[in-house]
Design a protein around this motif. Structure first.
Motif, mmCIF file in Angstrom:
data_model
loop_
_atom_site.group_PDB
_atom_site.id
_atom_site.type_symbol
_atom_site.label_atom_id
_atom_site.label_comp_id
_atom_site.label_asym_id
_atom_site.label_seq_id
_atom_site.Cartn_x
_atom_site.Cartn_y
_atom_site.Cartn_z
ATOM 1 N N ALA A 143 0.841 -1.113 -0.124
ATOM 2 C CA ALA A 143 0.047 0.004 -0.156
ATOM 3 C C ALA A 143 0.987 1.251 -0.717
ATOM 4 O O ALA A 143 2.289 1.388 -0.163
ATOM 5 C CB ALA A 143 -1.144 0.062 1.123
ATOM 6 N N ASN A 144 0.153 2.387 -0.554
ATOM 7 C CA ASN A 144 1.503 3.296 -0.065
ATOM 8 C C ASN A 144 0.879 4.110 1.641
ATOM 9 O O ASN A 144 0.249 4.349 1.854
ATOM 10 C CB ASN A 144 0.339 4.542 -0.837
ATOM 11 N N PRO A 145 2.314 4.411 1.968
ATOM 12 C CA PRO A 145 3.029 4.537 3.255
ATOM 13 C C PRO A 145 2.125 5.226 3.235
ATOM 14 O O PRO A 145 1.822 6.183 5.165
ATOM 15 C CB PRO A 145 3.809 4.292 3.755
ATOM 16 N N ASN A 146 2.151 6.581 2.737
ATOM 17 C CA ASN A 146 1.372 8.070 3.030
ATOM 18 C C ASN A 146 -0.479 8.633 2.659
ATOM 19 O O ASN A 146 -0.298 9.336 2.603
ATOM 20 C CB ASN A 146 1.949 8.998 2.366
ATOM 21 N N SER A 147 -0.934 7.314 2.791
ATOM 22 C CA SER A 147 -2.493 7.435 2.659
ATOM 23 C C SER A 147 -3.122 6.417 3.503
ATOM 24 O O SER A 147 -1.857 5.589 3.004
ATOM 25 C CB SER A 147 -2.594 7.175 0.804
ATOM 26 N N LYS A 148 -4.203 6.935 3.587
ATOM 27 C CA LYS A 148 -5.032 5.804 4.619
ATOM 28 C C LYS A 148 -5.491 4.670 3.467
ATOM 29 O O LYS A 148 -6.117 5.282 2.602
ATOM 30 C CB LYS A 148 -6.204 6.270 5.400
ATOM 31 N N SER A 161 -8.177 3.100 1.487
ATOM 32 C CA SER A 161 -9.498 2.897 1.618
ATOM 33 C C SER A 161 -10.276 1.790 0.798
ATOM 34 O O SER A 161 -11.290 1.762 0.635
ATOM 35 C CB SER A 161 -9.773 4.641 0.940
ATOM 36 N N SER A 162 -9.979 0.835 0.738
ATOM 37 C CA SER A 162 -9.701 -0.636 -0.335
ATOM 38 C C SER A 162 -9.270 -1.722 0.260
ATOM 39 O O SER A 162 -7.841 -1.071 0.774
ATOM 40 C CB SER A 162 -9.768 -0.370 -1.189
ATOM 41 N N PRO A 163 -9.604 -2.445 0.553
ATOM 42 C CA PRO A 163 -8.380 -3.177 0.968
ATOM 43 C C PRO A 163 -7.237 -3.616 0.245
ATOM 44 O O PRO A 163 -7.264 -3.607 -1.456
ATOM 45 C CB PRO A 163 -8.600 -4.554 1.131
ATOM 46 N N PRO A 164 -5.578 -3.517 0.499
ATOM 47 C CA PRO A 164 -4.488 -3.557 -0.814
ATOM 48 C C PRO A 164 -5.091 -5.467 -1.214
ATOM 49 O O PRO A 164 -5.127 -6.072 -1.138
ATOM 50 C CB PRO A 164 -3.941 -4.218 0.606
#
Length: 431
Positions: free
Chosen positions: A211-216, A218-221
């Motif tokens: 996942a992008n570590p700088n964003s929350k 929003s959906s399962p990886p």
């Protein structure tokens, strides 16, 4: 005229020397390697890895990935026997190199190392897809692990993975165990489980995700757990080998020299396992280990030495072959207990496991089946980490000639007796 001839020789000699230095089955490690870089600074920042290759006799030719003079072949001959792509951000190769030419390069039996990154370009992703590997579609994604990260001053950075989930194969990673975890910081990829040509050599832990570590989230990886491969290898059907890594940093001097302590562990290693892992893996990729060759395939009738042009049904024959493995400097006898030969026509009529003298020679004896036609001696050998062997020799098998049958067939003795008894009975009756 003489001056022109000398001028042609002077121009053609360097090219001739390049072509003569190409890959040889008799010396698999005597080869030239093209190294494509995003920036020449990588040559310095990753010098330890390059020096390990040069110390083993490889001739590295460093080029910028966008160099307009790039070429893999000239006059129909390949100039290199392997390529290293340390250019994860390149959008377009220079010269005559493109995705199709690189794939043709591999299809021609040459080896390839690809190092991607979280900022990897579509070009590098396309090459990886053609090799059976799918990187995470999110260009900003990293592999994140909150349980198997490397302990550091920046405790919140769980993208620096300390993985010890290595493939259990001595032929791929060497006989010496890699004790320290391997550091990884980059993008993960997945492989198709149905594709038996691709192998995961370094996997993420069950708790990892991409996942992008700088964003929350929003959906399962899309990539999670042990399905995430950090480093994979491919051995094509033509025995070409490809290494695909989601991290260019793991090849760097900084990673090679770094100590490591895995989260949750009290053991701190002065040096991580990157140098040993990538050095041993490069030996496999460049055929310094796991490269087999078969020579002196022989067959003949028992008690003879010359190979016949045809066999007769029920002949007793001997079959032998010599198999050797390249050790990096010389050919050594290959010892195994699972090498088999088939005597084949449409389907195997004989299947025999070959015995070995532990000096490279494999042999067996068997009787030709009571079926005539065109047969083949076939050896199809595929073992994890080793180059495959595919040997075949065609030989016809004939039936008995009219004068080669037994005069009296033992199985027919009862009928012979019955016939003679009827004759004797007839003679007695007439008398």
């Amino acid at each position: 005229m003489l001056r022109k001839l000398l001028w042609i020789l002077l121009i053609s000699f360097p090219l001739f020397a390049i072509l003569c230095a190409s890959f040889s089955e008799e010396n698999p490690t005597d080869r030239r390697v093209l190294v494509l870089l995003d920036d020449f600074a990588i040559k310095s920042s990753h010098s330890l890895y390059f020096k390990s290759l040069e110390s083993r006799g490889f001739d590295l030719d460093f080029k910028l990935a966008g160099d307009p003079k790039l070429a893999l072949q000239r006059y129909g001959q390949y100039l290199y026997d392997a390529a290293i792509l340390f250019c994860p951000t390149v959008e377009r190769f220079g010269g005559s190199i493109h995705v199709a030419s690189l794939l043709d390069f591999v299809d021609s039996g040459h080896d390839l190392i690809i190092a991607a990154d979280a900022s990897g370009s579509e070009l590098i992703r396309d090459i990886a897809v053609e090799c059976g590997v799918d990187f995470d579609e999110d260009p900003a994604a990293f592999v994140i692990d909150h349980t198997s990260y490397a302990v550091s001053e920046t405790e919140g950075d769980h993208t620096l993975i300390a993985s010890d989930d290595l493939i259990q194969s001595e032929v791929i990673l060497g006989s010496k165990k890699i004790e320290a975890p391997v550091l990884f910081k980059g993008i993960g990829h997945s492989i198709n489980p149905a594709n038996n040509l691709v192998l995961k050599v370094l996997s993420a832990s069950p708790a990892a995700y991409s996942a992008n570590p700088n964003s929350k989230l929003s959906s399962p990886p899309t990539l999670t757990g042990s399905a995430i491969s950090l480093v994979s290898v491919v051995q094509a059907r033509n025995n070409a080998r490809v290494l695909i890594s989601g991290s260019l940093s793991m090849f760097s001097n900084w990673f090679f020299r770094s100590g490591v302590q895995k989260a949750g562990s009290t053991t701190k290693y002065e040096k991580c396992g990157n140098e040993q892992f990538l050095t041993e893996l490069s030996k496999w990729v460049f055929h310094e280990r796991g490269h087999l060759k078969a020579v002196n395939v022989r067959h003949h009738k028992v008690g003879e030495v010359d190979e016949p042009s045809i066999y007769r049904i029920k002949d007793d024959l001997d079959y032998s072959v010599e198999v050797y493995e390249w050790s990096g400097t010389s050919w050594e006898p290959y010892v195994a207990d699972d090498l088999q030969v088939q005597f084949y026509m449409m389907s195997p009529y004989v299947l025999k496991t070959l015995s070995t003298d532990h000096k490279g020679r494999y042999y067996t004896s068997f009787k030709v089946p009571d079926v005539y036609g065109v047969f083949q001696f076939k050896v199809e050998y595929q073992r994890l980490g080793y180059t495959s062997l595919s040997l075949s020799k065609q030989i016809p098998v004939r039936p008995f000639r009219h004068n080669e049958y037994e005069r009296f067939i033992p199985a027919a003795y009862p009928y012979y007796g019955a016939s003679f008894s009827m004759v004797m009975f007839d003679i007695g009756f007439r008398e």
